[in-house]
Design a protein around this motif. Structure first.
Motif, PDB file in Angstrom:
ATOM      1  N   UNK A 106       1.026  -1.175   0.021  1.00 27.13           N
ATOM      2  CA  UNK A 106       0.026  -0.014   0.026  1.00 27.13           C
ATOM      3  C   UNK A 106       0.902   1.224   0.139  1.00 27.13           C
ATOM      4  N   UNK A 107       1.992   1.147   0.833  1.00 24.10           N
ATOM      5  CA  UNK A 107       2.693   2.470   0.756  1.00 24.10           C
ATOM      6  C   UNK A 107       3.597   2.461  -0.655  1.00 24.10           C
ATOM      7  N   UNK A 108       3.828   1.479  -1.479  1.00 25.17           N
ATOM      8  CA  UNK A 108       4.468   1.515  -2.592  1.00 25.17           C
ATOM      9  C   UNK A 108       3.669   2.034  -3.632  1.00 25.17           C
ATOM     10  N   UNK A 109       2.396   1.875  -3.694  1.00 26.97           N
ATOM     11  CA  UNK A 109       1.368   2.615  -4.364  1.00 26.97           C
ATOM     12  C   UNK A 109       1.268   4.088  -4.522  1.00 26.97           C
ATOM     13  N   UNK A 110       1.498   4.545  -3.400  1.00 30.11           N
ATOM     14  CA  UNK A 110       1.531   6.221  -3.261  1.00 30.11           C
ATOM     15  C   UNK A 110       2.555   6.503  -4.160  1.00 30.11           C
ATOM     16  N   UNK A 111       3.746   5.848  -4.475  1.00 30.22           N
ATOM     17  CA  UNK A 111       4.784   6.605  -5.346  1.00 30.22           C
ATOM     18  C   UNK A 111       4.439   6.027  -6.615  1.00 30.22           C
ATOM     19  N   UNK A 112       3.484   5.154  -7.024  1.00 22.20           N
ATOM     20  CA  UNK A 112       3.268   4.923  -8.284  1.00 22.20           C
ATOM     21  C   UNK A 112       2.192   5.917  -8.962  1.00 22.20           C
ATOM     22  N   UNK A 113       1.883   7.010  -8.188  1.00 18.71           N
ATOM     23  CA  UNK A 113       1.092   7.986  -8.654  1.00 18.71           C
ATOM     24  C   UNK A 113       1.616   9.345  -8.366  1.00 18.71           C
ATOM     25  N   UNK A 114       1.965  10.278  -9.320  1.00 16.30           N
ATOM     26  CA  UNK A 114       2.567  11.437  -9.123  1.00 16.30           C
ATOM     27  C   UNK A 114       1.470  12.399  -9.373  1.00 16.30           C
TER      28      UNK A 114
ATOM     29  N   UNK B 135       2.074   5.790 -12.976  1.00 19.28           N
ATOM     30  CA  UNK B 135       3.258   5.269 -13.492  1.00 19.28           C
ATOM     31  C   UNK B 135       3.085   4.007 -13.726  1.00 19.28           C
ATOM     32  N   UNK B 136       2.171   3.052 -13.175  1.00 24.87           N
ATOM     33  CA  UNK B 136       2.158   1.783 -13.469  1.00 24.87           C
ATOM     34  C   UNK B 136       1.089   1.447 -14.570  1.00 24.87           C
ATOM     35  N   UNK B 137      -0.015   2.163 -14.847  1.00 23.11           N
ATOM     36  CA  UNK B 137      -0.992   2.065 -15.704  1.00 23.11           C
ATOM     37  C   UNK B 137      -0.272   2.987 -17.225  1.00 23.11           C
ATOM     38  N   UNK B 138       0.659   3.858 -16.781  1.00 25.89           N
ATOM     39  CA  UNK B 138       1.281   4.647 -17.919  1.00 25.89           C
ATOM     40  C   UNK B 138       0.190   5.681 -18.411  1.00 25.89           C
ATOM     41  N   UNK B 139      -0.480   6.350 -17.682  1.00 20.82           N
ATOM     42  CA  UNK B 139      -1.613   7.267 -18.123  1.00 20.82           C
ATOM     43  C   UNK B 139      -1.738   8.580 -17.157  1.00 20.82           C
TER      44      UNK B 139
ATOM     45  N   UNK C 265      -0.365  11.589 -23.942  1.00 18.94           N
ATOM     46  CA  UNK C 265       0.660  12.199 -24.267  1.00 18.94           C
ATOM     47  C   UNK C 265       1.617  11.212 -25.062  1.00 18.94           C
ATOM     48  N   UNK C 266       2.586  11.756 -25.833  1.00 18.52           N
ATOM     49  CA  UNK C 266       3.686  11.045 -26.373  1.00 18.52           C
ATOM     50  C   UNK C 266       4.353  10.308 -25.308  1.00 18.52           C
ATOM     51  N   UNK C 267       5.420   9.337 -25.598  1.00 23.53           N
ATOM     52  CA  UNK C 267       6.147   8.796 -24.642  1.00 23.53           C
ATOM     53  C   UNK C 267       7.071   9.623 -24.214  1.00 23.53           C
ATOM     54  N   UNK C 268       7.704  10.534 -24.965  1.00 29.36           N
ATOM     55  CA  UNK C 268       8.688  11.503 -24.494  1.00 29.36           C
ATOM     56  C   UNK C 268       8.014  12.499 -23.595  1.00 29.36           C
ATOM     57  N   UNK C 269       6.811  12.930 -24.025  1.00 27.45           N
ATOM     58  CA  UNK C 269       6.013  14.108 -23.064  1.00 27.45           C
ATOM     59  C   UNK C 269       5.879  13.620 -21.733  1.00 27.45           C
ATOM     60  N   UNK C 270       5.261  12.177 -21.761  1.00 30.33           N
ATOM     61  CA  UNK C 270       5.057  11.620 -20.570  1.00 30.33           C
ATOM     62  C   UNK C 270       6.270  11.420 -19.630  1.00 30.33           C
ATOM     63  N   UNK C 271       7.596  10.862 -20.176  1.00 28.33           N
ATOM     64  CA  UNK C 271       8.789  10.944 -19.491  1.00 28.33           C
ATOM     65  C   UNK C 271       9.090  12.292 -19.038  1.00 28.33           C
ATOM     66  N   UNK C 272       9.074  13.222 -19.735  1.00 23.62           N
ATOM     67  CA  UNK C 272       9.520  14.653 -19.249  1.00 23.62           C
ATOM     68  C   UNK C 272       8.509  15.114 -18.282  1.00 23.62           C
TER      69      UNK C 272
END
Length: 125
Positions: free
Chosen positions: A16-24, A33-37, A47-54
């Motif tokens: 559960x504490x790890x999930x907090x870091x999965x959403x920024x 970050x997990x669902x990449x959306x 967003x494009x892949x590079x926009x997402x990473x940025x």
């Protein structure tokens, strides 16, 4: 039996504490970050892949000024000796896609960019 129960509880807590870091995010802007959306006020944003990473790089160091060279290295793995304005182009596109939230990405003259937390988030910290 007590040991097994404690281990199970601790394991659940870690998950559960790890999930907090999965959403920024900040305010109504969230990056999963997990669902990449990316969602903006509950609506999915494309967003494009590079926009997402940025955007992820900016959110991970929210409030901190980041040089173009650092962003190039983090997102594209490009050596900082290469001079390019690709960051500026991508930032412009991200700002457009974010609408009102695009104003959270500030230009740091002579250096790069900084993503500011929303007003209510700044006071909560």
């Amino acid at each position: 039996e007590l040991n097994l129960r404690l281990r199970a509880i601790l394991k659940r807590e870690r998950r559960q504490s790890g999930k907090a870091q999965e959403v920024l995010g900040t305010g109504g802007l969230e990056v999963d970050l997990v669902r990449h959306c990316v969602t903006l006020d509950g609506q999915e944003l494309v967003l494009t892949l590079m926009e997402f990473k940025l955007l992820v790089a900016l959110l991970k160091r929210k409030g901190e000024a980041q040089s173009r060279e650092t962003l190039l290295s983090d997102v594209w793995d490009i050596d900082k000796s290469i001079s390019t304005r690709t960051i500026d182009t991508h930032i412009t596109r991200i700002r457009e896609k974010l609408g009102n939230y695009g104003a959270l990405i500030k230009t740091v003259r002579g250096l790069g960019y900084r993503l500011e937390p929303q007003e209510d988030e700044q006071h909560a910290s």
